[in-house]
Design a protein around this motif. Structure first.
Motif, PDB file in Angstrom:
ATOM      1  N   THR A  60      -2.269  -7.549  -6.175  1.00 59.85           N
ATOM      2  CA  THR A  60      -3.699  -7.832  -6.320  1.00 59.85           C
ATOM      3  C   THR A  60      -3.906  -9.323  -6.495  1.00 59.85           C
ATOM      4  O   THR A  60      -3.040 -10.029  -7.027  1.00 59.85           O
ATOM      5  CB  THR A  60      -4.297  -7.087  -7.527  1.00 59.85           C
ATOM      6  OG1 THR A  60      -3.606  -7.496  -8.724  1.00 59.85           O
ATOM      7  CG2 THR A  60      -4.155  -5.584  -7.351  1.00 59.85           C
ATOM      8  N   ARG A  63     -10.495 -12.909  -6.667  1.00 63.06           N
ATOM      9  CA  ARG A  63     -11.338 -13.662  -5.752  1.00 63.06           C
ATOM     10  C   ARG A  63     -12.633 -14.035  -6.450  1.00 63.06           C
ATOM     11  O   ARG A  63     -13.113 -13.329  -7.350  1.00 63.06           O
ATOM     12  CB  ARG A  63     -11.659 -12.831  -4.499  1.00 63.06           C
ATOM     13  CG  ARG A  63     -10.431 -12.407  -3.710  1.00 63.06           C
ATOM     14  CD  ARG A  63      -9.727 -13.579  -3.088  1.00 63.06           C
ATOM     15  NE  ARG A  63      -8.629 -13.160  -2.227  1.00 63.06           N
ATOM     16  CZ  ARG A  63      -7.764 -13.992  -1.667  1.00 63.06           C
ATOM     17  NH1 ARG A  63      -7.878 -15.288  -1.888  1.00 63.06           N
ATOM     18  NH2 ARG A  63      -6.798 -13.532  -0.903  1.00 63.06           N
ATOM     19  N   TYR A  71     -14.058 -10.769  -8.361  1.00 61.16           N
ATOM     20  CA  TYR A  71     -13.594  -9.429  -8.067  1.00 61.16           C
ATOM     21  C   TYR A  71     -12.106  -9.476  -7.749  1.00 61.16           C
ATOM     22  O   TYR A  71     -11.527 -10.539  -7.542  1.00 61.16           O
ATOM     23  CB  TYR A  71     -14.366  -8.825  -6.893  1.00 61.16           C
ATOM     24  CG  TYR A  71     -14.155  -9.526  -5.572  1.00 61.16           C
ATOM     25  CD1 TYR A  71     -13.212  -9.046  -4.650  1.00 61.16           C
ATOM     26  CD2 TYR A  71     -14.892 -10.657  -5.236  1.00 61.16           C
ATOM     27  CE1 TYR A  71     -13.022  -9.690  -3.434  1.00 61.16           C
ATOM     28  CE2 TYR A  71     -14.709 -11.297  -4.023  1.00 61.16           C
ATOM     29  CZ  TYR A  71     -13.773 -10.813  -3.132  1.00 61.16           C
ATOM     30  OH  TYR A  71     -13.574 -11.447  -1.944  1.00 61.16           O
ATOM     31  N   GLN A  73      -9.006  -8.300  -5.310  1.00 57.71           N
ATOM     32  CA  GLN A  73      -8.666  -7.868  -3.956  1.00 57.71           C
ATOM     33  C   GLN A  73      -7.294  -7.207  -3.954  1.00 57.71           C
ATOM     34  O   GLN A  73      -6.332  -7.786  -4.453  1.00 57.71           O
ATOM     35  CB  GLN A  73      -8.672  -9.055  -2.996  1.00 57.71           C
ATOM     36  CG  GLN A  73      -8.387  -8.695  -1.559  1.00 57.71           C
ATOM     37  CD  GLN A  73      -9.531  -7.959  -0.906  1.00 57.71           C
ATOM     38  OE1 GLN A  73     -10.691  -8.367  -0.999  1.00 57.71           O
ATOM     39  NE2 GLN A  73      -9.232  -6.861  -0.236  1.00 57.71           N
ATOM     40  N   TYR A  75      -4.031  -5.596  -1.971  1.00 53.72           N
ATOM     41  CA  TYR A  75      -3.274  -5.679  -0.724  1.00 53.72           C
ATOM     42  C   TYR A  75      -2.142  -4.657  -0.781  1.00 53.72           C
ATOM     43  O   TYR A  75      -1.436  -4.552  -1.797  1.00 53.72           O
ATOM     44  CB  TYR A  75      -2.701  -7.080  -0.531  1.00 53.72           C
ATOM     45  CG  TYR A  75      -3.741  -8.151  -0.337  1.00 53.72           C
ATOM     46  CD1 TYR A  75      -4.219  -8.469   0.934  1.00 53.72           C
ATOM     47  CD2 TYR A  75      -4.252  -8.847  -1.426  1.00 53.72           C
ATOM     48  CE1 TYR A  75      -5.172  -9.448   1.112  1.00 53.72           C
ATOM     49  CE2 TYR A  75      -5.212  -9.832  -1.259  1.00 53.72           C
ATOM     50  CZ  TYR A  75      -5.667 -10.133   0.010  1.00 53.72           C
ATOM     51  OH  TYR A  75      -6.619 -11.098   0.189  1.00 53.72           O
TER      52      TYR A  75
END
Length: 409
Positions: A60, A63, A71, A73, A75
């Motif tokens: 993670t 962002r 927040y 993000q 992956y």
């Protein structure tokens, strides 16, 4: 109920050695048995086996969408390498099977795919795992599950032309601090081949030319780089696994390493064939200049599983000089070496920032060429020619009248 009657539920792999778990590679047959030990008569619907193998990555990143909005993000990605199902116990007519009290063994056997698999691996942001899962279905009872992992190691033979090729390079740098220049530092390094196996010693041949007015310290490191790939983004973790520190090179002096030894610790082999996980190694020869950034030269390494053959390769004669007498190498390597430094102490802030910017610029690009970057090191090929044929007759005789006369004649 079967909860009270099931005393043992286990998966046992067949192994040629007692108390030694087996290791497999692509095309091998995985065999073993599922053991059930019951204290009384039990009713069983079915006993099913599922063999799986996956490479998975996940991480993670935070962002920012504005001055006050943030927040997370996520992956992630995965690659499937094995998916095999097998029924070990189930009645043909769908009726319940009654097993008497005692020990029951249900053998299983399946072949791994012939296609090249990927070596088992555990990393910070991903893993490559293989396992066997067995489910026991019973009437009016919860499904009982058991899972056991097994190890896959894909062989990497370093006795190939690409991995037997010598690796060499040279690099120089002007040592500066603010507006003042202290002179130039240069490093030239060579190793006899690219491929090695854990436990081997790498003889490092290097020359450090210190034309500055300050003393410098030459060092060498073996660095492991783990690369995790998902959704067009890379996440990397670098660590130093071995260290070699040389003597101080004074101002206007030159130092030469005539095969200084750095030993490869028991690390995992290189992983180069997985789409989402890479494990790569390099030998980094650095010069630490006080007051300025390091000068570093990188030579690629591949850590394999099949060691160098004593004979049968064109570089065996080069490496034999280190295998005849290794006492001086053992003296140079302590039995309990100190732990290597952190990667942050090897790489300067300037170099780390450059690497970060390079990775960030590649996030939007196609990742198919990650391992196809040009090597910075200049590789020199050595060609061994046979000696000339011996002859007692001079192939280039001089005329008699041109031969020097004796001064006493």
């Amino acid at each position: 109920m079967i909860f009270d009657k099931l005393k043992k539920f286990d998966i046992v792999f067949d192994s040629p050695e007692v108390d030694c778990p087996p290791v497999y590679s692509s095309g091998d047959v995985v065999s073993g048995r599922v053991v059930l030990e019951l204290s009384g008569e039990s009713r069983v619907d079915s006993l099913k086996l599922h063999a799986e193998g996956f490479a998975k990555v996940h991480w993670t990143e935070s962002r920012s969408a504005g001055s006050s909005t943030a927040y997370t993000q996520n992956y992630g990605d995965e690659v499937e390498y094995l998916n095999r199902r097998e029924v070990l116990l189930q009645a043909d007519n769908g009726e319940v099977t009654v097993l008497p009290a005692g020990k029951h063994e249900f053998p299983f056997s399946f072949q791994l795919p012939e296609e090249t698999l990927v070596t088992s691996f555990e990393g910070k942001h991903g893993s490559i795992r293989y396992w066997v899962k067995v489910k026991l279905h019973r009437p009016w009872a919860t499904v009982r599950k058991i899972k056991k992992e097994f190890t896959v190691i894909e062989p990497i033979d370093i006795n190939t032309p690409a991995l037997l090729a010598p690796q060499a390079g040279t690099k120089d740098k002007m040592a500066r601090a603010w507006y003042r220049s202290f002179g130039q530092v240069s490093v030239t390094a060579k190793i006899d081949r690219k491929g090695y196996t854990p436990g081997e010693v790498i003889p490092v041949f290097a020359e450090f030319d210190n034309s500055t007015s300050r003393s410098v310290v030459p060092k060498a490191f073996i660095i492991q780089t783990q690369t995790f790939i998902a959704r067009g983004t890379m996440k990397q973790k670098r660590s130093v696994v071995a260290t070699l520190c040389g003597d101080i090179v004074g101002a206007k002096r030159r130092e030469t390493w005539h095969g200084r030894a750095i030993k490869i610790p028991p690390v995992g082999p290189s992983i180069l064939q997985c789409r989402i996980i890479k494990v790569e190694y390099m030998l980094k020869v650095c010069v630490d200049v006080p007051g300025t950034s390091k000068l570093c030269l990188e030579l690629p390494l591949v850590i394999g599983t099949i060691p160098l053959h004593p004979f049968g390769s064109r570089t065996s004669s080069v490496s034999s000089q280190y295998s005849v007498n290794l006492e001086w190498l053992r003296m140079a390597i302590p039995e309990q070496p100190e732990p290597p430094p952190d990667y942050s102490s090897v790489v300067t802030e300037e170099e780390a920032e450059q690497r970060h910017n390079a990775v960030a610029s590649q996030q939007a690009e196609d990742l198919s060429g990650i391992l196809e970057r040009p090597l910075m090191a200049f590789v020199q090929e050595f060609r061994f020619r046979p000696p000339p044929m011996y002859s007692e007759i001079d192939p280039n005789p001089q005329p008699i009248n041109m031969r020097p006369r004796c001064m006493t004649c």
